[in-house]
Scaffold this active site. Structure first.
Site, PDB file in Angstrom:
ATOM      1  N   ASP A 227       0.872  -1.179   0.000  1.00  9.61           N
ATOM      2  CA  ASP A 227       0.000   0.000   0.000  1.00  9.61           C
ATOM      3  C   ASP A 227       0.903   1.221   0.000  1.00  9.61           C
ATOM      4  O   ASP A 227       1.780   1.347   0.870  1.00  9.61           O
ATOM      5  CB  ASP A 227      -0.881   0.027   1.256  1.00  9.61           C
ATOM      6  CG  ASP A 227      -2.018  -0.974   1.176  1.00  9.61           C
ATOM      7  OD1 ASP A 227      -2.446  -1.293   0.057  1.00  9.61           O
ATOM      8  OD2 ASP A 227      -2.488  -1.439   2.228  1.00  9.61           O
TER       9      ASP A 227
ATOM     10  N   ASP B 133     -13.465  -3.645  -1.947  1.00 12.26           N
ATOM     11  CA  ASP B 133     -13.325  -3.435  -0.505  1.00 12.26           C
ATOM     12  C   ASP B 133     -14.704  -3.658   0.104  1.00 12.26           C
ATOM     13  O   ASP B 133     -15.621  -2.856  -0.092  1.00 12.26           O
ATOM     14  CB  ASP B 133     -12.828  -2.012  -0.205  1.00 12.26           C
ATOM     15  CG  ASP B 133     -11.383  -1.821  -0.630  1.00 12.26           C
ATOM     16  OD1 ASP B 133     -10.607  -2.780  -0.487  1.00 12.26           O
ATOM     17  OD2 ASP B 133     -11.032  -0.718  -1.101  1.00 12.26           O
TER      18      ASP B 133
END
Length: 254
Positions: free
Chosen positions: A11, A130
């Protein structure tokens, strides 16, 4: 039997690798280029690189950083974050990525999946999801975008099927409830999606031990397990994890 893939996720925020829990309290943990090179040396099957703030800030992919990572690794490399146009997909692939992950932008413009798959092939287009538990949805799970900040109102199972019908060749399924907790993947969620789509499903969110990975790869029917905290912490190496999975009866590539 098909070998299961181990995928490390980086990330990235402001050009640095970052890690949080349930998308909160992110801390800087290093240089993504150096980390990518190290995981490649350890034998990871694929890398995923997410710019976690690009969509929220409304900007495109960081091509310079993508190019520098691509020069270090010779394995499939997927990039997500801020990819909102066909030109963004083209630029990202030309910078060295094999695949692009469309998440927020896919919800806002589903035609991008279809057009991307038509031009670059289904194998290049990954649907990033997500997902969090939502008892008001038929499947029990809802979908969010913009790094988990915005509820789309979409049912997770319905959106997964729609994304595949539009042309996505793979799904990265991230459980936001489990993200960064190291307490195990959401097996129920992963199995539900894997059993209802015809493309590979990558389980993401919650991996803390090789046993967690074995559980989601076997019981959850995932084709691959995505990890971050496990290896970023230095507690595990990719090679060590593969040996453990082999002992647990999971076929992996050495």
């Amino acid at each position: 039997m098909l070998k299961k893939r181990i995928i490390v996720c980086l990330d990235v925020k402001d050009g640095r690798t970052t890690k949080g829990v349930k998308f909160q309290n992110n801390i800087d943990i290093g240089d993504p280029v150096e980390m990518a090179a190290e995981y490649y040396r350890q034998g990871v099957d694929e890398l995923v690189f997410y710019d976690i703030i690009a969509s929220a800030r409304g900007r495109g992919p960081i091509l310079d950083l993508i190019s520098r990572v691509a020069q270090q690794v010779f394995i499939p490399f997927c990039v997500g974050g801020g990819i909102g146009t066909i030109q963004d997909i083209r630029s990202t692939i030309l910078a060295g990525a094999e695949k692009v992950s469309l998440n927020s932008q896919a919800v806002k413009n589903p035609g991008l999946i279809t057009e991307g798959a038509r031009i670059f092939g289904n194998q290049c287009i990954v649907l990033g999801m997500d997902v969090r538990k939502d008892p008001t949805k038929p499947s029990g799970y809802g979908t969010t975008i913009n790094g988990g900040r915005l509820d789309t109102g979409l049912d997770a199972l319905e959106w997964a099927k729609k994304g595949v019908s539009l042309g996505a060749g793979e799904i990265v399924l991230n459980s936001m409830d489990a993200d960064g907790t190291k307490e195990g993947y959401d097996i129920e969620l992963t199995r539900m999606i894997a059993e209802n789509v015809s493309v590979p499903v990558i389980a993401s969110g919650g991996g803390g031990t090789p046993q967690h990975m074995a559980d989601v790869l076997k019981e959850g029917k995932a084709d691959a397990a995505l990890i971050a905290t496990m290896v970023h912490s230095g507690k595990y190496t990719v090679g060590g994890i593969k040996k453990d999975l082999d002992k647990l009866g999971v076929p992996v590539r050495f």
